[in-house]
Design a protein around this motif. Structure first.
Motif, PDB file in Angstrom:
ATOM      1  N   THR A   1       0.818  -1.205   0.000  1.00 54.15           N
ATOM      2  CA  THR A   1       0.000   0.000   0.000  1.00 54.15           C
ATOM      3  C   THR A   1       0.857   1.263   0.000  1.00 54.15           C
ATOM      4  OG1 THR A   1      -0.149  -0.124   2.416  1.00 54.15           O
ATOM      5  CG2 THR A   1      -1.958  -1.089   1.147  1.00 54.15           C
ATOM      6  N   ASP A   2       2.116   1.140   0.387  1.00 56.33           N
ATOM      7  CA  ASP A   2       3.064   2.258   0.382  1.00 56.33           C
ATOM      8  C   ASP A   2       4.456   1.705   0.118  1.00 56.33           C
ATOM      9  OD1 ASP A   2       1.436   4.696   1.327  1.00 56.33           O
ATOM     10  OD2 ASP A   2       0.989   3.216   2.876  1.00 56.33           O
ATOM     11  N   TRP A  42     -10.273  -4.236  -5.351  1.00 55.11           N
ATOM     12  CA  TRP A  42      -9.320  -4.447  -4.267  1.00 55.11           C
ATOM     13  C   TRP A  42      -9.708  -3.576  -3.081  1.00 55.11           C
ATOM     14  CZ3 TRP A  42      -7.825  -2.235  -8.974  1.00 55.11           C
ATOM     15  CH2 TRP A  42      -7.539  -0.868  -8.950  1.00 55.11           C
ATOM     16  N   GLU A  43      -9.215  -3.932  -1.911  1.00 52.71           N
ATOM     17  CA  GLU A  43      -9.413  -3.131  -0.707  1.00 52.71           C
ATOM     18  C   GLU A  43      -8.039  -2.694  -0.210  1.00 52.71           C
ATOM     19  OE1 GLU A  43     -11.065  -3.313   3.892  1.00 52.71           O
ATOM     20  OE2 GLU A  43     -11.687  -4.863   2.463  1.00 52.71           O
ATOM     21  N   GLY A  68       0.170   4.606 -11.301  1.00 53.71           N
ATOM     22  CA  GLY A  68       1.181   4.749 -10.263  1.00 53.71           C
ATOM     23  C   GLY A  68       2.262   3.693 -10.391  1.00 53.71           C
ATOM     24  N   PRO A  69       3.073   3.540  -9.350  1.00 54.95           N
ATOM     25  CA  PRO A  69       4.145   2.532  -9.354  1.00 54.95           C
ATOM     26  C   PRO A  69       3.595   1.131  -9.581  1.00 54.95           C
ATOM     27  CG  PRO A  69       4.411   4.061  -7.532  1.00 54.95           C
ATOM     28  CD  PRO A  69       3.074   4.356  -8.124  1.00 54.95           C
ATOM     29  N   THR A  70       4.415   0.283 -10.163  1.00 51.55           N
ATOM     30  CA  THR A  70       3.948  -1.058 -10.521  1.00 51.55           C
ATOM     31  C   THR A  70       3.726  -1.976  -9.328  1.00 51.55           C
ATOM     32  OG1 THR A  70       6.236  -1.813 -10.815  1.00 51.55           O
ATOM     33  CG2 THR A  70       5.103  -0.944 -12.751  1.00 51.55           C
ATOM     34  N   GLY A  71       4.274  -1.630  -8.170  1.00 52.08           N
ATOM     35  CA  GLY A  71       4.139  -2.519  -7.022  1.00 52.08           C
ATOM     36  C   GLY A  71       3.319  -1.959  -5.885  1.00 52.08           C
ATOM     37  N   ILE A  72       2.657  -0.793  -6.104  1.00 52.63           N
ATOM     38  CA  ILE A  72       1.913  -0.126  -5.033  1.00 52.63           C
ATOM     39  C   ILE A  72       0.492   0.137  -5.488  1.00 52.63           C
ATOM     40  CG2 ILE A  72       1.770   1.955  -3.590  1.00 52.63           C
ATOM     41  CD1 ILE A  72       4.800   2.141  -3.772  1.00 52.63           C
ATOM     42  N   ILE A  73      -0.456   0.010  -4.554  1.00 55.24           N
ATOM     43  CA  ILE A  73      -1.865   0.197  -4.887  1.00 55.24           C
ATOM     44  C   ILE A  73      -2.544   0.993  -3.779  1.00 55.24           C
ATOM     45  CG2 ILE A  73      -2.874  -1.841  -3.734  1.00 55.24           C
ATOM     46  CD1 ILE A  73      -4.258  -2.446  -6.480  1.00 55.24           C
ATOM     47  N   GLY A  74      -3.630   1.703  -4.144  1.00 61.92           N
ATOM     48  CA  GLY A  74      -4.416   2.430  -3.155  1.00 61.92           C
ATOM     49  C   GLY A  74      -4.200   3.928  -3.216  1.00 61.92           C
ATOM     50  N   GLU A  75      -4.802   4.575  -4.226  1.00 65.63           N
ATOM     51  CA  GLU A  75      -4.596   6.008  -4.395  1.00 65.63           C
ATOM     52  C   GLU A  75      -5.786   6.603  -5.132  1.00 65.63           C
ATOM     53  OE1 GLU A  75      -0.868   8.927  -5.722  1.00 65.63           O
ATOM     54  OE2 GLU A  75      -0.859   6.790  -6.220  1.00 65.63           O
ATOM     55  N   SER A  92      -6.564   2.533   5.641  1.00 67.39           N
ATOM     56  CA  SER A  92      -7.232   1.278   5.277  1.00 67.39           C
ATOM     57  C   SER A  92      -8.710   1.543   5.030  1.00 67.39           C
ATOM     58  CB  SER A  92      -7.079   0.242   6.400  1.00 67.39           C
ATOM     59  OG  SER A  92      -7.703   0.704   7.591  1.00 67.39           O
ATOM     60  N   GLY A  93      -9.407   0.470   4.619  1.00 70.30           N
ATOM     61  CA  GLY A  93     -10.853   0.509   4.569  1.00 70.30           C
ATOM     62  C   GLY A  93     -11.487   1.066   3.319  1.00 70.30           C
ATOM     63  N   VAL A  94     -10.706   1.232   2.243  1.00 66.98           N
ATOM     64  CA  VAL A  94     -11.266   1.753   0.999  1.00 66.98           C
ATOM     65  C   VAL A  94     -11.391   0.604  -0.010  1.00 66.98           C
ATOM     66  CG1 VAL A  94     -11.028   3.441  -0.861  1.00 66.98           C
ATOM     67  CG2 VAL A  94     -10.149   3.974   1.433  1.00 66.98           C
TER      68      VAL A  94
END
Length: 225
Positions: free
Chosen positions: A55-56, A75-76, A160-167, A189-191
């Protein structure tokens, strides 16, 4: 007396009209799809990513898989604030040290998106874990984003970056009640992000277009159509 008779006549006419017209024409509207309905559809994960995302950059472990159904990918995760795109009073090099004046996708007029005005989600760039382009996801694709019992509709607006998610964009965070400050905002969290395959809001920069398309897609996804 004349006023009262006219009022009664108007009421009688309205009642007759309601009786003969279909429910929708008489003024009834379809209730928006709720968060619980959508969350019930993404309770189980069939993983379509090759592995899991962090996530970061500083996250100790990769914990977030990308899941899929025939209609959507989801995804969450957390939500970091993407303030990239057009310069505004809230998104610029002074408010965001990581600010970039472009987004991966452009509006109908050829300009980059305005994070302060356009609710958009960020997808990981194509990489070894997952390639969004092979899953029917594209710039301007429609997403339903859920947080704290709220459902808000957005478009796919940046990568975004290939290995990070959640933005998500400043505007999306604000709509969800998440602190949109690019320095200190976001949530850990929680999205829940639900991206509808092979969808498109037109024009991409119109929040109203995302809502119109999103509500229709969400209703079908939830099984109401």
């Amino acid at each position: 007396m004349r006023t009262r008779m006219l009022a009664l006549s108007a009421l009688s006419g309205a009642a007759l009209l309601a009786a003969i017209l279909p429910a929708e024409a008489a003024g009834d509207t379809i209730s928006p799809v709720g968060a619980a309905e959508l969350l019930a559809k993404v309770k189980n994960c069939t993983r379509i990513s090759q592995g899991k995302y962090r996530t970061d950059q500083s996250a100790a472990a990769a914990t977030v898989p990308v899941c899929g159904t025939d209609e959507a990918v989801f995804w969450e995760a957390d939500m970091d604030i993407d303030c990239d795109g057009q310069v505004s009073t809230v998104c610029n090099t002074r408010t965001d040290p990581s600010f970039q004046p472009q987004t991966a996708f452009q509006g109908s007029d050829g300009t980059y998106l305005d994070s302060a005005e356009v609710p958009y989600v960020v997808v990981p760039g194509p990489g070894p874990l997952w390639n969004y382009t092979t899953a029917g996801i594209k710039g301007g694709g429609v997403a339903a984003v859920i947080y704290g019992g709220k459902v808000r509709y957005a478009v796919v607006g940046d990568t975004g970056p290939t290995g990070i998610i959640g933005e998500g964009s400043y505007a999306l965070a604000k709509a969800l009640g998440i602190d949109p400050d690019p320095r200190t905002g976001g949530t850990a969290s929680g999205v829940t992000y639900i991206l509808f395959r092979n969808s498109k809001a037109s024009p991409i920069e119109s929040p109203a277009a995302a809502v119109t398309a999103g509500e229709e897609l969400a209703r079908k996804f939830a099984g109401g159509a």
